[in-house]
Structure formats: structure tokens, C-alpha cells
Design an enzyme around this catalytic site. Structure first.
Site, short mmCIF file in Angstrom:
data_model
loop_
_atom_site.label_atom_id
_atom_site.label_comp_id
_atom_site.label_asym_id
_atom_site.label_seq_id
_atom_site.Cartn_x
_atom_site.Cartn_y
_atom_site.Cartn_z
N TYR A 56 31.22 -36.18 -89.06
CA TYR A 56 30.98 -35.84 -89.57
C TYR A 56 29.96 -37.01 -90.91
CZ TYR A 56 32.96 -31.17 -88.22
OH TYR A 56 33.63 -30.38 -87.79
N HIS A 129 38.58 -33.48 -81.92
CA HIS A 129 37.31 -32.89 -81.33
C HIS A 129 36.87 -32.40 -80.57
CE1 HIS A 129 34.02 -32.94 -85.07
NE2 HIS A 129 33.84 -31.49 -84.39
N SER A 208 32.33 -22.15 -87.23
CA SER A 208 30.79 -21.63 -87.37
C SER A 208 31.11 -19.72 -87.67
CB SER A 208 29.58 -21.84 -86.40
OG SER A 208 29.62 -23.36 -86.24
N PRO A 209 31.74 -19.58 -88.44
CA PRO A 209 31.95 -17.66 -88.83
C PRO A 209 30.39 -17.59 -89.05
CG PRO A 209 32.76 -18.92 -90.84
CD PRO A 209 32.39 -19.63 -89.84
N ARG A 212 25.78 -20.66 -87.28
CA ARG A 212 25.33 -21.33 -88.64
C ARG A 212 24.60 -21.23 -88.97
NH1 ARG A 212 27.79 -23.22 -83.96
NH2 ARG A 212 28.01 -24.85 -84.31
N GLY A 213 24.43 -19.86 -89.96
CA GLY A 213 24.18 -19.00 -91.12
C GLY A 213 22.97 -17.57 -90.58
N PHE A 214 23.18 -17.42 -89.07
CA PHE A 214 21.76 -16.35 -88.70
C PHE A 214 22.84 -14.94 -89.01
CE2 PHE A 214 19.72 -14.37 -85.78
CZ PHE A 214 19.07 -14.82 -85.31
#
Length: 332
Positions: A56, A129, A208-209, A212-214
């Protein structure tokens, strides 16, 4: 903030963690002071399970950021559970992805580098990862187990793995947690990895719950995203998939409005109900760069969905269009 034990052999962690990737990269411009403010807000609400990776940020900027933050936090290093990862390899200075390594030599070297950047003498939860495509998972976990024996790592995890890889790795050394994607839009591991977690007593860290913001309703297309925003390459955000997927948010929005909650809180509340469904500890790690959004996410712990609401939400993933990730790059 309530806590839970992350699997039979894992650490006690907050019921919600903080995914730290966006504090350094991938989702538009970042601000160092703002990122530090978000980390301090996480500490204030008890969201002290921090998830990072040497991948990251260019030159592992996110690990360096957390290493800068920990000594300044009121609770100090001992007040946090720090998880980091190794595997993808990036070129110094540019951040270009140039390979993936999970061979024993890389495991040992990557751990030493992460310890230095984080400014700590141990990593609470150390993940691969993404396994490379050559090294048997047994060899990778064997090298990770040596780090546990040396006191440099407390617990082991596997990220982005299959059920077969999880079983094989667990035979070498107990795996405390799997970190794979899980959300109302992404449920592909429920019939494979999740049952193995239940059988072997392994926790599940859900990244990513919000897809990604969707699922928050705030980012349902690439409109307005920075030119280098990772979502521009994601099939679910590309038209016409994004147009279709946006229609799937209607029941989330209705439930949120009826409950006086945000859509993000509803998405988290659904995930927080998964332990009752699957019999395993599940810890979502939503990411945000906003202290306000972080506190809103923490309040999802107060929201309990009804059976009828859960049934409505359970149908959404069947209709999602587009893969969750872009095709992998050609590293040859």
C-alpha cells in the site's frame, strides 16, 4: 467497541477494523495530515485493529504512515492490533508492480522491512497478501511459522486464498484468519473458504465491505474519480455494468431511510450478521479517509437488521454485473 476472538488461535480484536489502504493510495488524492487524523479518530472510537500491507503506497508509504502514528497515539503501540501483508513486489520510487513473491527468502526479508517501517518489534497478524504462482503454500507458511517462533510475528493469516490453499497452509501452522473480499456484492467465498473456516476454527476478515464505495451510494460510476483512481479499471464501475448495479442499491437505500441509517451502515450490519449465519467470527475492515465517516461506520454496531430485511438484502449479489477486480497484469 465490542471485541471478539479472531478464530480459535487468533487475537482479540474490535468487531470493526480499519482498512488503511486508502489513507495512502489507490482512491484519489491523499493528505498525510488527514490520514493521521483518521487514524486518531479510529483510536478514539476503539477501532484499533489496523490493516495494512507493504504493497500500500509507493515505497510502502502506508506502513510508514502507521509507524509514524503509533508512537503518537494515546494508547501507544500496545493499544493496537496491527496486521500487515507481503507478496506483491513493486519497483522502488515508481510503485510499478513487477512481481509476486511468497518464497521463504522473501517472507523473511519482507518481515524485517515491515518491522522497520512500522517501528515495532512484532507484527500481530502477518498475512501473505497473495500467494505467488510457483511456491507451494506449505513452504510459505513454513517460513511464516519461523517468524512466529522467533517472536517477530504473533499470528498468521492468508489473504486472497482458495479453500484448498487454506487447508494446506493450516496443516503447517494454525491460521488465525483469512482476509478475502466479502460484501453484499461479493459472496463468492461463502460456499468454499467460509465452510473451511468454520471447520478449522479460523476467523474471517472481510475487506472491501462497501465494494469500493459502491454500496454506500456515493460512488456508483467513474464520474468524478481521479484519473489514477483504481476504480476506473474495475468492471463493476464500467458502463453499462455500473448503471445496472446502481439499480441494485434500492433495497439498501429503503432500509437505510426507514432506519435513519446510512447505506454504509446497512451494508456493514449485514456483514456483522454473518457469524450467526456461518458460525465463524467475521470482522469487516471498512476503509475511509474521513473521521466523520469512520464514526458513522462504528455506529453500524448498533444496527440490528430484521429477518425480513436480511432476506431482501441476501438476493442482491445474484444480480451484480462485472467482475470484482480487473484482469491481473502481465508480469512476464
Amino acid at each position: 467497541m465490542r471485541t471478539l476472538k479472531l478464530g480459535d488461535t487468533g487475537p482479540e480484536v474490535p468487531a470493526l477494523g480499519l482498512g488503511c489502504v486508502g489513507l495512502s493510495e489507490f482512491y484519489g488524492p491523499v493528505d498525510r495530515d488527514g490520514s493521521l487524523a483518521t487514524l486518531h479518530a479510529a483510536a478514539e472510537v476503539g477501532m484499533t485493529f489496523l490493516d495494512t500491507s507493504d504493497y500500500y503506497g509507493v515505497d510502502s508509504a502506508n506502513e510508514r504512515l502507521i509507524g509514524e502514528f503509533l508512537p503518537k497515539a494515546a494508547a501507544g503501540r500496545s493499544g493496537f492490533t496491527v496486521a500487515t501483508k507481503f507478496g506483491p513486489v513493486r519497483a522502488p520510487g515508481t510503485g510499478e508492480l513487477i512481481g509476486v513473491r511468497s518464497d521463504p527468502a522473501h517472507v523473511r526479508a519482507a518481515c524485517e522491512r515491515s518491522l522497520r517501517r512500522l517501528g515495532t518489534d512484532h507484527i500481530d497478524l502477518y498475512y501473505v497478501h497473495h500467494p505467488d504462482f510457483v511456491t507451494p503454500i506449505e513452504e510459505t507458511v513454513g517460513a511464516m511459522a519461523e517468524l512466529v517462533a522467533a517472536g517477530k510475528v504473533r499470528h498468521l493469516g492468508l489473504s486472497n486464498v482458495t479453500a484448498a490453499q487454506l487447508r494446506a497452509g493450516h496443516r503447517v501452522h494454525p491460521i488465525a484468519a483469512v482476509e478475502n473480499e466479502w460484501s453484499l456484492f461479493t459472496r463468492e467465498y461463502e460456499d468454499s473458504v467460509v465452510p473451511v473456516c468454520a471447520e478449522l476454527g479460523i476467523g474471517f476478515v472481510a475487506y472491501s465491505p462497501f465494494s469500493r464505495g459502491f454500496l454506500t451510494g456515493r460512488h456508483t460510476s467513474t464520474d468524478g474519480l481521479a484519473a489514477d483512481d483504481l476504480r476506473r479499471s474495475m468492471p463493476r464501475f464500467a458502463a453499462p455494468n455500473a448503471v445496472h448495479n446502481a439499480t441494485l442499491l434500492a433495497p439498501i437505500r429503503r432500509i437505510a431511510e426507514a432506519r435513519g441509517a446510512t447505506m454504509a451502515q446497512v451494508a456493514l450490519a449485514w456483514l456483522l450478521h454473518r457469524p450467526a449465519v456461518h458460525g465463524i467470527p467475521v470482522v469487516p475492515i471498512p476503509g475511509t479517509r474521513s473521521p466523520l465517516r469512520l464514526r458513522e461506520n462504528a455506529d453500524a454496531l448498533r444496527l440490528t437488521l430484521t429477518g425480513g430485511e436480511l432476506a431482501v438484502l441476501d438476493t442482491i449479489a445474484q444480480e451484480v454485473k462485472g467482475e470484482r477486480m480487473p484482469p491481473p497484469p502481465d508480469l512476464d
